[in-house]
Design a protein around this motif. Structure first.
Motif, PDB file in Angstrom:
ATOM      1  N   ARG A  79       0.844  -1.200   0.000  1.00 32.07           N
ATOM      2  CA  ARG A  79       0.000   0.000   0.000  1.00 32.07           C
ATOM      3  C   ARG A  79       0.880   1.252   0.000  1.00 32.07           C
ATOM      4  O   ARG A  79       0.635   2.185  -0.755  1.00 32.07           O
ATOM      5  CB  ARG A  79      -0.918  -0.054   1.224  1.00 32.07           C
ATOM      6  N   GLU A 154      -3.337   4.264  -3.036  1.00 37.77           N
ATOM      7  CA  GLU A 154      -3.212   3.592  -1.746  1.00 37.77           C
ATOM      8  C   GLU A 154      -4.451   2.733  -1.465  1.00 37.77           C
ATOM      9  O   GLU A 154      -4.332   1.601  -0.984  1.00 37.77           O
ATOM     10  CB  GLU A 154      -2.991   4.613  -0.624  1.00 37.77           C
ATOM     11  N   SER A 158      -4.990  -1.633  -0.949  1.00 35.38           N
ATOM     12  CA  SER A 158      -5.346  -2.017   0.411  1.00 35.38           C
ATOM     13  C   SER A 158      -6.465  -3.046   0.394  1.00 35.38           C
ATOM     14  O   SER A 158      -7.521  -2.813  -0.201  1.00 35.38           O
ATOM     15  CB  SER A 158      -5.813  -0.783   1.194  1.00 35.38           C
ATOM     16  N   THR A 164      -3.523   4.525   5.223  1.00 35.58           N
ATOM     17  CA  THR A 164      -2.792   4.440   6.483  1.00 35.58           C
ATOM     18  C   THR A 164      -2.851   5.791   7.189  1.00 35.58           C
ATOM     19  O   THR A 164      -2.439   6.801   6.607  1.00 35.58           O
ATOM     20  CB  THR A 164      -1.314   4.079   6.220  1.00 35.58           C
TER      21      THR A 164
END
Length: 182
Positions: A79, A154, A158, A164
């Motif tokens: 990610r 990202e 994931s 994150t």
């Protein structure tokens, strides 16, 4: 690569200075927020800071460096690698990762970390993103479009469809919001 012991709020260099501190700029990233403090004067221009009139703006390289400060000890995963690749692409305009670039290093780190059992031996975000602004062959001011591209990369990488907290996407989004306020 061995993990270096350091505080996520300070770089791992020996003189304990923060990036750009000599110019009076300090980033502190906490989740979704970036606090920025400017000094009174600059002894010389900082090449990683793009300037609009007399107001400094956040570049993609600086947003990546902010991630190194906020999540420096976190091992790089797929990610992170996808977000770093998207950020580098937006900064440089090059769609392919270049040898020795941040994206290639992040992808190699993610692959290595998947095969490494010991947490101490994993490659960290700080290993990849410390001094990111200097390592990018080109850099530009973060825009909302740049942040959206990185968030999308990202999220696609994931399994939970989450970014994150304090990671690359968050730092890019915070930089874009700060730039929109200027």
């Amino acid at each position: 690569m061995a993990q270096h012991q350091h505080s996520p709020q300070r770089p791992r260099d020996q003189d304990n200075t923060r990036p750009h501190d000599q110019y009076g700029i300090v980033f502190s990233v906490s989740g979704d927020d970036v606090a920025r403090k400017q000094g009174d004067s600059f002894s010389q221009p900082d090449p990683t800071v793009a300037t609009m009139g007399s107001v400094d703006t956040v570049t993609i390289g600086e947003a990546l460096e902010a991630t190194a400060l906020s999540l420096g000890d976190k091992p790089v995963d797929r990610r992170d690698a996808a977000a770093i690749q998207a950020a580098e692409t937006r900064a440089t305009g090059e769609s392919k990762g270049r040898p020795g670039g941040l994206a290639v290093a992040a992808q190699a780190a993610a692959t290595t970390n998947e095969q490494t059992v010991s947490e101490e031996d994993k490659v960290t975000i700080a290993d990849i993103l410390t001094d990111a602004a200097e390592r990018l062959p080109g850099d530009k001011v973060v825009t909302s479009e740049d942040a959206e591209a990185v968030v999308g990369a990202e999220l696609r990488s994931s399994s939970e469809m989450k970014t994150t907290p304090g990671g690359v996407a968050d730092s890019m989004s915070a930089g874009a919001r700060l730039n929109q306020q200027l």
